[in-house]
Design an enzyme around this catalytic site. Structure first.
Site, PDB file in Angstrom:
ATOM      1  N   GLY A 197       0.828  -1.195   0.000  1.00 57.31           N
ATOM      2  CA  GLY A 197       0.000   0.000   0.000  1.00 57.31           C
ATOM      3  C   GLY A 197       0.864   1.246   0.000  1.00 57.31           C
ATOM      4  CB  CYS A 198       0.107   4.720  -1.004  1.00 59.67           C
ATOM      5  SG  CYS A 198      -1.580   4.805  -0.370  1.00 59.67           S
ATOM      6  CE1 TYR A 199      -1.371   8.160   4.235  1.00 60.39           C
ATOM      7  CE2 TYR A 199      -3.206   6.653   3.878  1.00 60.39           C
ATOM      8  CZ  TYR A 199      -2.725   7.947   4.002  1.00 60.39           C
ATOM      9  OH  TYR A 199      -3.581   9.015   3.906  1.00 60.39           O
ATOM     10  CB  THR A 201       5.311   2.307   0.029  1.00 57.18           C
ATOM     11  OG1 THR A 201       4.755   1.114  -0.547  1.00 57.18           O
ATOM     12  CG2 THR A 201       6.592   2.672  -0.718  1.00 57.18           C
ATOM     13  CB  SER A 202       5.398   6.804   2.631  1.00 58.55           C
ATOM     14  OG  SER A 202       4.319   6.700   3.543  1.00 58.55           O
TER      15      SER A 202
END
Length: 395
Positions: A197-199, A201-202
């Site tokens: 997911g995007c969150y 990953t960051s």
């Protein structure tokens, strides 16, 4: 003759692969469609070494972003696109910004898709819909799934957070979690990769190396994250209307966002046996794309902010897409827009012994489609950066 050459040069030129004479010959014999494609792609097609790619769910943001990235990929070509509600239509009818990609097939329903002429698939379908579809795909396909359906190793945890029983538990055992810079070797050997997911990953890219090195405590991690509206997908939702989003920000999914178990699963694996529980609050920002995670951590005794930055710098010094910024430079979402880069830095907190980590990505690229392409490159034995070297768009 010379007038044809600038068209090729402005979209690649393949300076290291084609001499001027070969490029000129290609231009003379190319169709109008081919003239719009990068010369490197044309050259690969001549040699017959282009892998054929399907995009399931091409009418969504992540599917369209994959198609955009593949337009300049020298070794992959889209030969199949599905979108049940848009079946029979060209992708440009849904995304006019892709109208110049004239060699794309029309979209078809998943049930009508012919996978015999496809080597690999990006699955960009909504959560909860991909398990049975992927389970029914031919065994020869390499698959990168951008939904959350195969990210959680514990299918019971999936049922708890996503509200339904996992319908492909055996396939879940096969899936490899595709946080590329951390699990590269496993991705290389995988048939099915669960794209993060995007969150997560960051957040995981800066935290995993620090936890693994025992430079930060697994306790008391606080994450304040902010995302552009495209992270919610393209479906019509009242909460995403312009008047609901513009000129303000708001938190959502407080204490129960579905990315929490994915974040904690990854961090716990590298925390020396400790179960990591984080305090995570995401916020919706009035911007199309971009993601910022501000992370508050407790340093272990003897650790300094400089040592955190040094460790991250050393860990990622050979990675193209994770960049630790110089001391004092604040990462901005506008500096990764449209790119596969993650920018990270570490700052001292006013509270002694604590540090503040900031991490930015484009939620649609490194947070989704770009990382998916990075993973497929590895799975197919291609250079990891192919199709992904676009620099960020600014202003």
């Amino acid at each position: 003759m010379a007038a044809l050459l600038p068209s090729a040069s402005c979209i690649g030129f393949a300076a290291n692969q084609l001499s001027g004479r070969k490029l000129e010959s290609l231009a003379l014999n190319a169709s109008p469609k081919q003239l719009r494609r990068p010369a490197t792609v044309m050259a690969a097609a001549k040699k017959g070494d282009v892998a054929r790619v399907g995009v399931l769910g091409a009418s969504g943001y992540t599917g369209a972003e994959i198609v955009r990235l593949l337009a300049v990929h020298p070794s992959l070509q889209v030969t199949l696109m599905t979108a049940d509600r848009k079946a029979g239509l060209p992708l440009s009818s849904v995304f006019p910004h892709l109208i110049s990609q004239v060699d794309l097939p029309n979209m078809v329903a998943v049930a009508d898709a012919d996978f015999s002429q496809v080597d690999a698939v990006f699955c960009c379908l909504p959560h909860g819909t991909t398990q049975e579809i992927i389970a029914a795909l031919p065994g020869h396909l390499k698959i990168v799934d951008l939904s959350a359906d195969f990210r959680l190793r514990d299918v019971n945890e999936y049922a708890q957070w996503y509200g339904g029983e996992h319908r492909a538990p055996k396939l879940q055992e096969e899936a490899v979690y595709g946080l590329t810079e951390i699990y590269r070797d496993a991705v290389k050997a995988a048939r099915l990769v669960a794209n993060p997911g995007c969150y997560p990953t960051s957040i995981q890219l800066p935290l995993i190396p620090l936890l693994q090195a025992k430079l930060i405590s697994p306790d008391g991690i606080i994450i304040d994250a902010k995302s552009g509206v495209s992270g919610a997908g393209r479906g019509a939702k009242e909460a995403n209307l312009y008047t609901e989003v513009a000129e303000g920000i708001h938190p959502y999914g407080v204490t129960n966002h579905r990315h929490v178990p994915e974040i904690e699963q990854g961090l716990s694996e590298f925390a020396g046996g400790d179960k990591v529980t984080v305090s995570f609050t995401p916020h919706l920002m009035p911007m199309s794309r971009g993601m910022l995670s501000t992370i508050y951590v407790q340093m272990t005794p003897g650790t300094t902010v400089d040592s955190l930055r040094e460790h991250l710098t050393n860990r990622y010094q050979d990675e193209e897409f994770v960049v630790v910024l110089p001391k004092g430079i604040v990462p901005h979402t506008r500096h990764v827009r449209g790119s596969n880069y993650c920018l990270v830095n570490v700052f001292p907190d006013r509270i002694p012994g604590r540090a503040i980590i900031t991490s930015v990505i484009d939620n649609l690229v490194k947070g989704a489609s770009g990382q998916a392409l990075q993973n497929l490159n590895i799975m197919l034995g291609l250079p990891e950066t192919e199709g992904l070297m676009q620099q960020p768009m600014f202003p």
